[in-house]
Design an enzyme around this catalytic site. Structure first.
Site, short mmCIF file in Angstrom:
data_model
loop_
_atom_site.label_atom_id
_atom_site.label_comp_id
_atom_site.label_asym_id
_atom_site.label_seq_id
_atom_site.Cartn_x
_atom_site.Cartn_y
_atom_site.Cartn_z
N GLU A 46 -28.01 -18.86 0.33
CA GLU A 46 -27.08 -19.80 0.96
C GLU A 46 -27.73 -20.58 2.09
O GLU A 46 -27.26 -21.67 2.45
CB GLU A 46 -25.82 -19.10 1.47
CG GLU A 46 -26.01 -18.29 2.72
CD GLU A 46 -24.71 -17.71 3.25
OE1 GLU A 46 -24.18 -18.26 4.23
OE2 GLU A 46 -24.22 -16.73 2.67
N LYS A 106 -18.39 -7.97 4.92
CA LYS A 106 -19.39 -8.34 5.90
C LYS A 106 -19.86 -7.10 6.66
O LYS A 106 -19.04 -6.22 7.00
CB LYS A 106 -18.83 -9.36 6.89
CG LYS A 106 -18.37 -10.66 6.24
CD LYS A 106 -19.53 -11.49 5.73
CE LYS A 106 -19.07 -12.83 5.21
NZ LYS A 106 -20.19 -13.72 4.83
N ASP A 160 -22.76 -8.32 2.98
CA ASP A 160 -23.38 -9.55 3.48
C ASP A 160 -23.66 -9.41 4.96
O ASP A 160 -22.75 -9.23 5.76
CB ASP A 160 -22.44 -10.73 3.22
CG ASP A 160 -23.05 -12.07 3.59
OD1 ASP A 160 -24.20 -12.10 4.06
OD2 ASP A 160 -22.37 -13.09 3.40
N GLU A 187 -26.72 -8.88 0.90
CA GLU A 187 -26.91 -10.34 0.99
C GLU A 187 -27.44 -10.75 2.36
O GLU A 187 -26.99 -10.24 3.38
CB GLU A 187 -25.58 -11.02 0.72
CG GLU A 187 -25.58 -12.52 0.77
CD GLU A 187 -24.22 -13.10 0.40
OE1 GLU A 187 -23.91 -14.21 0.89
OE2 GLU A 187 -23.47 -12.45 -0.36
N HIS A 218 -23.28 -19.20 -3.62
CA HIS A 218 -22.52 -19.06 -2.39
C HIS A 218 -21.46 -20.15 -2.29
O HIS A 218 -21.73 -21.33 -2.49
CB HIS A 218 -23.49 -19.18 -1.20
CG HIS A 218 -22.84 -19.39 0.13
ND1 HIS A 218 -22.79 -20.62 0.76
CD2 HIS A 218 -22.19 -18.53 0.95
CE1 HIS A 218 -22.17 -20.51 1.91
NE2 HIS A 218 -21.79 -19.26 2.06
N ASP A 278 -26.76 -22.66 -3.35
CA ASP A 278 -25.53 -23.36 -2.97
C ASP A 278 -25.76 -24.85 -3.20
O ASP A 278 -26.65 -25.45 -2.59
CB ASP A 278 -25.24 -23.07 -1.50
CG ASP A 278 -23.96 -23.70 -0.98
OD1 ASP A 278 -23.61 -24.80 -1.45
OD2 ASP A 278 -23.32 -23.11 -0.08
#
Length: 374
Positions: free
Chosen positions: A248, A168, A196, A222, A298, A271
């Site tokens: 997502e 992240k 992400d 992401e 996701h 997703d």
């Protein structure tokens, strides 16, 4: 062929296995709506979806008051017609998360029922394109973790045979670069590192960060921007060699179409729990294939493994254990690769004793009755 005679619903609230935090939020709980659809022959299909801590009761109310009664007396094999009818009856609340999550629980149950009646696993009935897929882990890459923990988790994942890990981002830029660089130095060039941002940046910041991340050879960036900013994603994608991944937080196949048409992404992370079920998930995956774009979904690894094995352009499964507390058997993993179940249905072995113990707001509706909570 058999008509739907009963629909059951309930919800369980599952605590995350590890603390999960990103640039904009913490994953505090996993509200998991579960739907069972029973046809006139007694066949049963089970479906589910999820939230990350809010909205679950609203999802259940929509299932109870609107969606479940709509199914009664309908032919269970008419999946496309049922999905369209559910979409139409909720048209005033679409496109949106609550509606899509409710639709997903219904649609996945219908697909499970179809597979069980056919005696086939989902991955074969939906396409049968791949035998297994590589895994990357997100469980050790959360934003609150310190650098040493990121490195240790990536090394452990590599030792277990995983081919990648996700980190992240959203700390100050230099901190992010140092953290990613430390992991890259530890795992070497053959191990994929994904990042992400969870929609945290404005366009100018995303462009600046992509330029800084680029030298670290990351596999994708992401959700760099809010999901409704297609123009910003197109600008970013045109200015970096880093693949841009989205999906997502997208709840409509048409929204994916716009991204693909405008070359605003190069990885699709559709997703099943947020797009409204398996029926639209497959539409998005095949649409992405037509654009020569990979699908790397996701979350929901226990269900996505079957769907990814069904289509030729799926590339990765995201490892975040989700259902261990309410299943009797986990997803099959060998040497860092995930394999779909060969059992008829979605391939999820539900632990009904555990589910009943954790159930919140259970109810049912039966053909010829008014239904309600129980």
């Amino acid at each position: 062929m058999a008509r739907i005679e009963r629909v059951d619903w309930l919800m369980v609230d599952l605590a995350p296995k590890v603390p999960r935090s990103d640039a904009i939020q913490s994953f505090v709980s996993q509200e998991t709506p579960i739907v069972r659809i029973i046809d006139s022959d007694g066949a049963v299909g089970t479906g589910y979806s999820y939230t990350i801590g809010t909205g679950g009761p609203s999802v259940m109310a929509l299932i109870e008051r609107t969606l479940a009664p709509l199914l009664l007396g309908r032919e269970a094999e008419d999946l496309e017609a049922l999905w369209r009818d559910v979409l139409f009856v909720t048209h005033a609340t679409t496109v949106g998360a609550i509606t899509a999550i409710a639709m997903a629980a219904i649609d996945t149950a219908l697909w499970d029922l179809r597979c069980r009646r056919a005696g086939l696993p989902l991955h074969r009935l939906a396409g049968g394109a791949q035998a297994s897929l590589p895994l990357y882990t997100t469980e050790g890459g959360w934003l609150h973790l310190e650098q040493a923990a990121l490195v240790d988790d990536a090394l452990a994942a590599r030792a277990a045979g995983f081919a990648g890990a996700k980190i992240k981002v959203g700390r100050p830029l230099r901190q992010d670069v140092v953290r990613i660089g430390a992991v890259r130095a530890a795992v070497g060039d053959a191990f994929e590192i994904f990042t992400d941002a969870n929609q945290a940046f404005h366009v100018d910041e995303a462009i600046r960060r992509a330029r800084a991340y680029q030298e670290l050879d990351i596999g994708w960036l992401e959700e760099p921007l809010p999901a409704d900013d297609i123009d910003g994603h197109a600008r970013l994608a045109a200015m970096t060699t880093i693949p841009v991944a989205v999906g997502e937080s997208i709840y409509s196949p048409a929204h994916f179409r716009e991204y693909l048409q405008r070359r605003a992404c190069s990885v699709v992370q559709v997703d099943v729990g947020r797009i409204g079920g398996i029926t639209p998930w497959l539409k998005v995956a095949h649409m992405a294939e037509c654009f020569n774009v990979a699908v790397c979904p996701h979350f929901l690894m226990e269900l996505h493994i079957a769907l990814c094995a069904a289509v030729p352009n799926a590339r990765w499964i995201e490892y975040i254990p989700q259902l261990d507390a309410i299943t009797t058997q986990g997803m099959r993993i060998e040497a860092g690769r995930a394999y779909p179940s060969e059992a008829p249905g979605l391939g999820i072995a539900w632990d009904w004793a555990a589910i009943d113990r954790l159930a919140i707001g259970a109810g049912q509706v039966t053909l010829g009755s008014s239904g309600g909570k129980r």
